[in-house]
Design a protein around this motif. Structure first.
Motif, PDB file in Angstrom:
ATOM      1  N   HIS A   2       0.842  -1.187   0.000  1.00 38.60           N
ATOM      2  CA  HIS A   2       0.000   0.000   0.000  1.00 38.60           C
ATOM      3  C   HIS A   2       0.880   1.239   0.000  1.00 38.60           C
ATOM      4  O   HIS A   2       1.674   1.459   0.891  1.00 38.60           O
ATOM      5  N   GLN A   3       0.739   2.056  -1.048  1.00 40.05           N
ATOM      6  CA  GLN A   3       1.549   3.271  -1.131  1.00 40.05           C
ATOM      7  C   GLN A   3       0.676   4.471  -0.839  1.00 40.05           C
ATOM      8  O   GLN A   3      -0.380   4.639  -1.444  1.00 40.05           O
ATOM      9  N   SER A   4       1.122   5.306   0.066  1.00 40.00           N
ATOM     10  CA  SER A   4       0.376   6.513   0.360  1.00 40.00           C
ATOM     11  C   SER A   4       0.643   7.549  -0.717  1.00 40.00           C
ATOM     12  O   SER A   4       1.779   7.743  -1.128  1.00 40.00           O
ATOM     13  N   VAL A   5      -0.433   8.217  -1.132  1.00 35.89           N
ATOM     14  CA  VAL A   5      -0.334   9.185  -2.218  1.00 35.89           C
ATOM     15  C   VAL A   5       0.159  10.544  -1.680  1.00 35.89           C
ATOM     16  O   VAL A   5      -0.228  10.963  -0.590  1.00 35.89           O
ATOM     17  N   LEU A   6       1.006  11.204  -2.436  1.00 31.81           N
ATOM     18  CA  LEU A   6       1.517  12.538  -2.088  1.00 31.81           C
ATOM     19  C   LEU A   6       1.991  12.606  -0.640  1.00 31.81           C
ATOM     20  O   LEU A   6       1.732  13.576   0.082  1.00 31.81           O
ATOM     21  N   LEU A   7       2.693  11.582  -0.238  1.00 31.15           N
ATOM     22  CA  LEU A   7       3.101  11.465   1.168  1.00 31.15           C
ATOM     23  C   LEU A   7       4.020  12.611   1.589  1.00 31.15           C
ATOM     24  O   LEU A   7       3.728  13.348   2.529  1.00 31.15           O
ATOM     25  N   ASP A   8       5.124  12.784   0.883  1.00 26.29           N
ATOM     26  CA  ASP A   8       6.100  13.801   1.303  1.00 26.29           C
ATOM     27  C   ASP A   8       5.508  15.204   1.239  1.00 26.29           C
ATOM     28  O   ASP A   8       5.668  16.000   2.157  1.00 26.29           O
ATOM     29  N   ALA A   9       4.809  15.481   0.143  1.00 28.59           N
ATOM     30  CA  ALA A   9       4.269  16.841  -0.030  1.00 28.59           C
ATOM     31  C   ALA A   9       3.229  17.159   1.042  1.00 28.59           C
ATOM     32  O   ALA A   9       3.182  18.283   1.551  1.00 28.59           O
ATOM     33  N   SER A  10       2.401  16.193   1.401  1.00 27.42           N
ATOM     34  CA  SER A  10       1.371  16.486   2.392  1.00 27.42           C
ATOM     35  C   SER A  10       1.978  16.635   3.785  1.00 27.42           C
ATOM     36  O   SER A  10       1.559  17.495   4.566  1.00 27.42           O
ATOM     37  N   ILE A  11       2.980  15.823   4.088  1.00 25.72           N
ATOM     38  CA  ILE A  11       3.627  15.918   5.399  1.00 25.72           C
ATOM     39  C   ILE A  11       4.384  17.247   5.501  1.00 25.72           C
ATOM     40  O   ILE A  11       4.322  17.942   6.513  1.00 25.72           O
ATOM     41  N   GLU A  12       5.040  17.608   4.425  1.00 26.15           N
ATOM     42  CA  GLU A  12       5.726  18.898   4.400  1.00 26.15           C
ATOM     43  C   GLU A  12       4.727  20.038   4.593  1.00 26.15           C
ATOM     44  O   GLU A  12       4.976  20.993   5.324  1.00 26.15           O
ATOM     45  N   GLY A  30      -2.481   3.793   7.564  1.00 25.87           N
ATOM     46  CA  GLY A  30      -1.574   4.551   8.411  1.00 25.87           C
ATOM     47  C   GLY A  30      -0.282   5.015   7.770  1.00 25.87           C
ATOM     48  O   GLY A  30       0.657   5.366   8.480  1.00 25.87           O
ATOM     49  N   GLY A  31      -0.230   5.045   6.454  1.00 30.23           N
ATOM     50  CA  GLY A  31       0.980   5.544   5.803  1.00 30.23           C
ATOM     51  C   GLY A  31       1.303   6.981   6.203  1.00 30.23           C
ATOM     52  O   GLY A  31       2.426   7.300   6.601  1.00 30.23           O
ATOM     53  N   HIS A  32       0.294   7.830   6.152  1.00 34.07           N
ATOM     54  CA  HIS A  32       0.509   9.222   6.547  1.00 34.07           C
ATOM     55  C   HIS A  32       0.709   9.336   8.059  1.00 34.07           C
ATOM     56  O   HIS A  32       1.545  10.099   8.524  1.00 34.07           O
ATOM     57  N   SER A  33      -0.074   8.553   8.805  1.00 32.17           N
ATOM     58  CA  SER A  33       0.074   8.589  10.263  1.00 32.17           C
ATOM     59  C   SER A  33       1.494   8.219  10.681  1.00 32.17           C
ATOM     60  O   SER A  33       2.084   8.849  11.558  1.00 32.17           O
ATOM     61  N   ARG A  34       2.039   7.211  10.052  1.00 27.01           N
ATOM     62  CA  ARG A  34       3.405   6.791  10.383  1.00 27.01           C
ATOM     63  C   ARG A  34       4.391   7.933  10.131  1.00 27.01           C
ATOM     64  O   ARG A  34       5.253   8.217  10.963  1.00 27.01           O
ATOM     65  N   ALA A  35       4.219   8.593   9.003  1.00 29.52           N
ATOM     66  CA  ALA A  35       5.137   9.682   8.668  1.00 29.52           C
ATOM     67  C   ALA A  35       4.985  10.849   9.654  1.00 29.52           C
ATOM     68  O   ALA A  35       5.966  11.513   9.993  1.00 29.52           O
ATOM     69  N   ALA A  55      -9.457  -0.676   9.056  1.00 27.09           N
ATOM     70  CA  ALA A  55      -8.435   0.333   9.374  1.00 27.09           C
ATOM     71  C   ALA A  55      -8.189   0.366  10.883  1.00 27.09           C
ATOM     72  O   ALA A  55      -7.040   0.434  11.337  1.00 27.09           O
ATOM     73  N   ILE A  56      -9.265   0.292  11.656  1.00 31.51           N
ATOM     74  CA  ILE A  56      -9.141   0.338  13.121  1.00 31.51           C
ATOM     75  C   ILE A  56      -8.363  -0.884  13.607  1.00 31.51           C
ATOM     76  O   ILE A  56      -7.484  -0.782  14.469  1.00 31.51           O
ATOM     77  N   LEU A  57      -8.670  -2.048  13.044  1.00 27.52           N
ATOM     78  CA  LEU A  57      -7.953  -3.272  13.425  1.00 27.52           C
ATOM     79  C   LEU A  57      -6.469  -3.163  13.090  1.00 27.52           C
ATOM     80  O   LEU A  57      -5.609  -3.563  13.872  1.00 27.52           O
ATOM     81  N   HIS A  58      -6.180  -2.612  11.923  1.00 29.16           N
ATOM     82  CA  HIS A  58      -4.792  -2.446  11.500  1.00 29.16           C
ATOM     83  C   HIS A  58      -4.038  -1.559  12.499  1.00 29.16           C
ATOM     84  O   HIS A  58      -2.924  -1.870  12.909  1.00 29.16           O
ATOM     85  N   ALA A  59      -4.678  -0.477  12.896  1.00 30.41           N
ATOM     86  CA  ALA A  59      -4.036   0.434  13.854  1.00 30.41           C
ATOM     87  C   ALA A  59      -3.774  -0.294  15.174  1.00 30.41           C
ATOM     88  O   ALA A  59      -2.697  -0.160  15.764  1.00 30.41           O
TER      89      ALA A  59
END
Ligand code: SAM
Length: 305
Positions: A2-12, A30-35, A55-59
């Protein structure tokens, strides 16, 4: 993977402060959450929301971290949630990565896809709302057509809705492929690189999940949630969503409406919000690596007061 979209740009765009309190309104896997957690110090905090049990189970399994908590809610309930946590107006950044997650699309039994056969469900939260099956089996053609037009921008909405109404007599729709077949046959003009049922599936999904209504609500409550200089980052995946986000940010950054007759000096108009930069789209490389990012648009804003 699973790849999070626009990860770096959104975190920045969130300009994360190590001690800040952040909200990920669309946890997914949780890709964005992890970042975000990676950039928070020991006193930072991340509140995550998702309405999908998976999603809740994954978390629960992979996000064991004292700084992190997750709530099974619609993000439309953000204001109530933060109020109950005494955190309204205390948030440093809100991230929304809209739409469905790759696992939701890929797992046939969720019923989102016209590529995999599964039960016609399409609800992100399987405890709430009507299923796609209930929609296609009970709505009048006229009401279905309205949904296809409004949420799918489908030119042949009426024709397709009539075909569905005819096909369901005696044999209600149960599966995604059965629906896809009827839509395909009724759709007279196939767009290039697009399955002829794409628009209808998108429309049903948006309808059963109340996606656009909830988006409008969460945008308003995001502003209330943020503190001064708090950031809002929103990733949308189709023009209907992006239009709402764009319009919202534009309105918010124009300040309150003041009738022409009311004399005000420019310095008295206090703006509540400003847009940070222009809309950001994924690079050609990201689109090549992750086809789902092709329609993504990221918009960032900051609360000023
Ligand atoms: C595109 S995915 C997010 C992916 C995530 N950023 C990641 O990196 O793994 C969108 C997620 O938001 C959730 N979602 C969509 N609309 C929601 C809503 N109104 N309330 C709560 N969660 C929602 C979906 O269930 C899905 O898991």
């Amino acid at each position: 993977l699973h790849q999070s979209v626009l990860l770096d740009a959104s975190i920045e765009g969130l300009a994360i402060k190590p001690d800040g309190i952040y909200v990920d309104g669309t946890f997914g896997r949780g890709g964005h959450s992890r970042a975000i957690l990676d950039r928070l110090g020991p006193n930072g905090r991340l509140i995550a929301i998702d309405k999908d049990d998976a999603a809740i189970l994954h978390a629960g399994e992979y996000f064991i971290d004292e700084r992190f908590s997750i709530y099974k809610r619609s993000f439309a309930e953000l204001e109530a949630l933060l109020t109950s946590l005494s955190l309204l107006g205390q948030i440093d950044g809100v991230l929304l990565d809209l739409g469905v997650s790759s696992p939701q699309l890929d797992e046939a039994d969720r019923g989102f896809s016209f590529m995999h056969d599964g039960p016609l469900d399409m609800r992100m939260d399987r405890q709430n709302g009507i299923t796609a099956a209930e929609f296609v089996n009970t709505f009048k053609a006229q009401d279905m057509a309205k949904v296809f037009k409004e949420y799918g921008e489908e030119r042949f909405a009426k024709r397709i809705a009539n075909a569905i109404e005819t096909a369901r007599v005696g044999a209600p729709f149960e599966t995604t492929l059965a629906l896809a077949e009827v839509v395909k046959a009724a759709n007279p003009r196939w767009e290039k690189h697009k399955h002829p049922a794409t628009r209808v599936f998108q429309a049903i999904r948006i309808y059963v999940n109340r996606e656009l209504e909830d988006l409008k609500i969460v945008l308003d409550s995001s502003i209330k949630s943020l503190k001064k200089n708090g950031r809002l980052a929103v990733i949308s995946f189709h023009s209907l969503e992006d239009r709402i986000v764009k319009q919202f940010m534009k309105n918010a950054s124009q300040g309150p409406y003041i009738p022409k007759e009311v004399p005000v000096r420019a310095c008295e108009i206090k703006m509540n919000f400003k847009c940070i930069g222009k809309a950001i789209k994924p690079s050609a490389i990201e689109v090549e690596e992750n086809i789902r990012s092709r329609s993504a648009v990221l918009r960032i804003g900051e609360k000023l007061l």
